[in-house]
Design an enzyme around this catalytic site. Structure first.
Site, PDB file in Angstrom:
ATOM      1  N   CYS A  23       0.848  -1.192   0.000  1.00 17.11           N
ATOM      2  CA  CYS A  23       0.000   0.000   0.000  1.00 17.11           C
ATOM      3  C   CYS A  23       0.877   1.232   0.000  1.00 17.11           C
ATOM      4  O   CYS A  23       2.107   1.151  -0.065  1.00 17.11           O
ATOM      5  CB  CYS A  23      -0.951   0.003   1.203  1.00 17.11           C
ATOM      6  SG  CYS A  23      -0.105   0.150   2.791  1.00 17.11           S
ATOM      7  N   CYS A  29       3.956   1.603   2.231  1.00 18.05           N
ATOM      8  CA  CYS A  29       5.206   0.980   1.769  1.00 18.05           C
ATOM      9  C   CYS A  29       5.980   1.952   0.890  1.00 18.05           C
ATOM     10  O   CYS A  29       7.204   2.088   0.998  1.00 18.05           O
ATOM     11  CB  CYS A  29       4.912  -0.298   0.996  1.00 18.05           C
ATOM     12  SG  CYS A  29       3.976  -1.546   1.910  1.00 18.05           S
ATOM     13  N   ASP A  66       2.460  24.551 -35.619  1.00 19.78           N
ATOM     14  CA  ASP A  66       3.410  24.873 -36.676  1.00 19.78           C
ATOM     15  C   ASP A  66       2.710  24.539 -37.995  1.00 19.78           C
ATOM     16  O   ASP A  66       1.861  23.647 -38.034  1.00 19.78           O
ATOM     17  CB  ASP A  66       4.674  24.030 -36.503  1.00 19.78           C
ATOM     18  CG  ASP A  66       5.614  24.162 -37.684  1.00 19.78           C
ATOM     19  OD1 ASP A  66       5.922  25.292 -38.067  1.00 19.78           O
ATOM     20  OD2 ASP A  66       6.016  23.116 -38.228  1.00 19.78           O
ATOM     21  N   ASP A  72       7.095  20.124 -35.346  1.00 15.11           N
ATOM     22  CA  ASP A  72       7.793  18.968 -35.902  1.00 15.11           C
ATOM     23  C   ASP A  72       8.937  18.483 -35.027  1.00 15.11           C
ATOM     24  O   ASP A  72       9.603  17.503 -35.348  1.00 15.11           O
ATOM     25  CB  ASP A  72       8.298  19.263 -37.319  1.00 15.11           C
ATOM     26  CG  ASP A  72       9.270  20.435 -37.362  1.00 15.11           C
ATOM     27  OD1 ASP A  72       9.793  20.820 -36.302  1.00 15.11           O
ATOM     28  OD2 ASP A  72       9.499  20.964 -38.462  1.00 15.11           O
ATOM     29  N   ASP A  84      11.009  23.648 -33.995  1.00 14.02           N
ATOM     30  CA  ASP A  84      10.058  24.157 -33.010  1.00 14.02           C
ATOM     31  C   ASP A  84      10.440  23.808 -31.577  1.00 14.02           C
ATOM     32  O   ASP A  84       9.623  23.919 -30.672  1.00 14.02           O
ATOM     33  CB  ASP A  84       8.658  23.599 -33.311  1.00 14.02           C
ATOM     34  CG  ASP A  84       8.149  24.047 -34.661  1.00 14.02           C
ATOM     35  OD1 ASP A  84       8.170  25.254 -34.922  1.00 14.02           O
ATOM     36  OD2 ASP A  84       7.761  23.188 -35.470  1.00 14.02           O
TER      37      ASP A  84
END
Length: 816
Positions: free
Chosen positions: A99, A102, A515, A709, A713
């Protein structure tokens, strides 16, 4: 703290006496503390920061001695270590995680070790990622520290997540099968005993049935329930309680209480102790099966890279054809850039590389989603994990085995799956204190019922119900499992999500910036016009000679359109957003790019050139100017049509009240013609990459998303609230964007928003259920309205609800 005349001191944790000169000294609240080893120091802080300081006052019969150190050999983990200059990183699996408590213990313990830079534990996959400085702390110390807490490290290179869950599932199945078999037999005798209470039963027969019930419950408790006991004692050793503690306390207390009442003549509850364990094991078995399903697609990706490769020390085509070259079989993990590798038909390619001999069709569908094989020949690039279909090829590795696109994608997915939403981080903090709170509530309720005049039996059963019905698992699983499923579902659709938080952030996006070239448009522009002004040199040949050094989509179109011999070019320099320049024959300058670049380079731009540029732009053409030596010699015009899928995306964004803008280096006239059918698009034209990023920054109040791309960019993708790169997992896209559309399909944007919306909705539903369940059922159990067996059923249902609700992401994805 006692001090002896012989310069000895006592360890503040383990009480061991040792030489003061070797002590680790700390000053806390004005008091000097001495520790004999880092283990004692770490455990002391775990106890103190966990609020368990009273341990040192209450301990009795404590044998002095340092913390026992588990031994984990680091040799089997070395293949999973990645070096990053001044630090190292590793991922491994950890067993016995139950859980969020831990997770809290492992993360807090390791983060306090000197030299550990980063620690993250994934609840859904049980993966632990650690970064550390190797000159300060060793890997062995880290592994032994985790093992000391009771969570045994397992190398990922030796066992995958799916294999780990399959083994765990088998263990749950065997223990559940034993529990179910004996519990069914036990219920027969328990029903008979219940009937006897109402209708009467001969005393000897009743005692025999009671003893048989104990015999049948014993293997369930001590075999099927053994993991709960082991994990409880390990967690207590670390001064932390978890989900297993509640199950252990509820079932084992019912068993031992029944053993006591067996000899005192009171009512027994062996059926309760057995059914609690059996039902919870059933829930965990189903939960593990769901995790296997969720991991399936990602596990397939991780297993694409072959374990071995055939390497040549050198390559000679003639000798190879004559069978005089013999490859050496090595581990794929040992491949370095420059290695020459043989790949036979039917084999997966072990590393990114370039084909230097042979040709073949290659199946790249796992990455691109395109089912049609791609023909590879000498000079073609190949990617690790893709399959060679019908011809032998020899490739030269361009990267090491740890730097392949496959590994980068795998790492990106793993990183996304480690992400915690804001509400999940809040839930994790609550869960750490949840189990101690439940134990306190159960004990307090037990005392209250006794004080109120109820029998010990009634008070005891109510407290058992409270322990069993509480479910921190649901809170812990709410986010990790949903993110695991959503990221794997997205990748199967062709979307690589690098950061899980973008699934949360996507719902805030109010503006999307695109773009133009290669994103909104098809990305395969064709040359529609070549205008040459003067000079005898072919401008297409000149341009192609230079543009072959660029990765821009326009450059590739120019290069692909020219099939003749190229000029030798040197001193090449690319200026992102403007163009490229260099020298032919080391003396004649050549410049290919836009009008701004020509002006910056000092070329004369007469009225005829400007008039042509204006005329070509009105047609929607993108114009590339070519200059040679000291003058402009021509214009190459290209046209790239808008993707057919963009209209659907455009309508989708407007319908959801999300603004649409275009950032482009082209002039306004060209862009407006190309996008004439989309009236509500805002166009930003004639931009450099840095200017694009600045516009994104100025619109940050709209939580901007950028699609580009991944090459020119990069600044704007990094600047955006969410950056999405187009382009088949290129290096720059993986480095700068939050997500990648691997096959450059812009229609995936709609899919991305749908997955993000579903994921957030399901996570919020999971968390609402987890908290509501505990908020409602614990008070009902306190009032004695729920039997312990019913509590076990409800607790299992609570976890399974979160599991199956998360799997709805996968189911809903098939309905698109």
């Amino acid at each position: 703290m006692t001090k002896n005349s012989d310069n000895q001191v006592e360890c503040s944790h383990c009480l061991l006496k040792f030489n003061r000169n070797t002590a680790i000294v700390e000053e806390i609240e004005g008091k000097k503390l001495y520790f004999c080893c880092p283990g004692c120091q770490s455990v002391f802080h775990i106890i103190k920061e966990g609020g368990f300081d009273s341990f040192y006052k209450k301990r009795r019969d404590y044998k002095p001695g340092p913390v026992s150190v588990a031994k984990v050999a680091e040799d089997s983990f070395l293949d999973d270590v990645t070096e990053f200059g001044d630090y190292s990183e590793i991922e491994f699996l950890a067993t016995n995680i139950r859980c969020a408590a831990c997770i809290w213990l492992i993360e807090n313990y390791l983060s306090k070790l000197e030299g550990v830079l980063y620690i993250r534990v994934n609840y859904a996959t049980h993966r632990v990622k650690v970064r550390w400085k190797k000159e300060i702390i060793s890997l062995e110390s880290i592994l032994n520290g985790i093992a000391n807490l009771g969570y045994i490290p397992v190398p990922i290179s030796l066992i995958s997540s799916s294999d780990f869950y399959v083994q765990q599932k088998k263990d749950y199945f065997y223990r559940f099968a034993v529990g179910a078999f004996f519990s069914m037999q036990l219920m027969i005798y328990s029903v008979a005993l219940y009937a006897g209470y109402f209708q009467g039963m001969e005393e000897n027969l009743k005692n025999m049935f009671r003893f048989i019930a104990m015999i049948l419950a014993t293997p369930v408790v001590f075999y099927s329930g053994l993991p709960f006991a082991i994990n409880t004692f390990k967690s207590l050793k670390s001064r932390v309680v978890n989900m297993d503690t509640l199950v252990f306390m509820g079932s084992y207390s019912a068993y031992f209480y029944s053993v006591y009442t067996l000899f005192t003549g009171n009512e027994i509850y062996f059926d309760t102790s057995a059914m609690i364990i059996t039902l919870i094991l059933l829930g965990r078995y189903i939960e593990t099966e769901a995790k296997i399903v969720a991991n399936k697609e990602i596990s397939l990706l991780f297993n694409l890279q072959p374990k071995q490769a055939k390497i040549f020390s050198y390559f000679d085509a003639d000798k190879y054809l004559k069978g005089l070259l013999t490859p050496t079989i090595v581990k794929s993990s040992s491949i370095k850039a420059g290695d020459i590798i043989e790949v036979l038909p039917g084999e997966n390619i072990p590393v990114d590389g370039e084909v230097i001999y042979g040709d073949s069709d290659v199946d790249q569908s796992m990455f691109t989603g395109e089912s049609i094989p791609v023909f590879k020949k000498i000079g073609s690039t190949v990617t690790a994990g893709t399959m060679n279909l019908n011809g032998t090829i020899i490739i030269k590795a361009t990267v090491s085995s740890k730097e392949t696109s496959l590994n980068k994608i795998a790492e990106a997915i793993r990183a996304a799956q480690e992400t915690k939403f804001y509400f999940q981080r809040l839930a994790d903090k609550i869960t750490v204190f949840f189990v101690p709170f439940v134990i306190a509530v159960a004990f307090g309720t037990f005392l209250y019922w006794l004080q109120a005049g109820f029998s010990f039996k009634d008070a005891f059963m109510v407290s058992v119900s409270i322990l069993v019905i509480a479910c921190p698992c649901a809170m812990g699983l709410a986010t990790p499992l949903a993110i695991l499923i959503s990221t794997s579902t997205a990748f199967k659709s062709g979307i690589l999500i690098k950061e899980g938080t973008i699934l949360e952030n996507a719902n805030k996006v109010r503006s999307v910036f695109f773009d133009k070239t290669g994103t909104i448009t098809e990305g395969v522009p064709s040359i529609v016009n070549v205008k040459q002004y003067n000079g005898d040199v072919d401008i297409l040949k000149l341009a192609a000679s230079l543009e072959r050094y660029s990765k821009h989509v326009l450059a590739k179109s120019i290069v692909n359109s020219y099939t003749g011999e190229l000029f030798p070019v040197s001193d090449v320099k690319e200026i992102p957003g403007y163009g490229i320049c260099g020298f032919v024959n080391s003396r004649d300058k050549i410049v290919v790019g836009n009008l701004s670049l020509m002006k910056d380079c000092g070329f004369n731009i007469d009225a005829n050139i400007l008039e042509d540029l204006e005329s070509f732009s009105r047609n929607g053409w993108t114009n590339i100017i070519v200059a040679y030596k000291d003058s402009i010699i021509g214009i190459i015009s290209l046209f790239d049509s808008v993707r057919s899928s963009f209209k659907d995306i455009y309508d989708f964004l407007l319908k959801n009240k999300i603004g649409v803008s275009v950032l482009t280096g082209d002039i306004y006239e060209t862009t407006s013609v190309v996008l004439k059918d989309f009236e509500k698009i805002k166009i930003y034209s004639s931009l450099t990459p840095l200017q694009k990023a600045e516009i994104i920054k100025n619109n940050y109040d709209k939580f901007p998303m950028m699609l580009g791309d991944g090459i020119n960019d990069a600044p704007s993708l990094k600047q955006a609230f969410i950056g999405i790169a187009m382009g088949k997992g290129t290096d720059i896209a993986l480095e700068t964007a939050d997500a990648v559309f691997i096959n450059s399909d812009i229609s995936l944007l709609k899919r991305f928003f749908e997955i993000a919306k579903k994921t957030r909705r399901i996570i919020m539903g999971n968390l609402f259920w987890a908290f509501s369940y505990n908020f409602v059922t614990i008070p009902l159990a306190m009032m004695g309205k729920i039997h312990p067996v019913v509590s076990a059923v409800l607790m299992s249902i609570s976890s399974l609800f979160v599991v199956f609700n998360s799997l709805r992401i996968k189911i809903l994805s098939r309905k698109r």
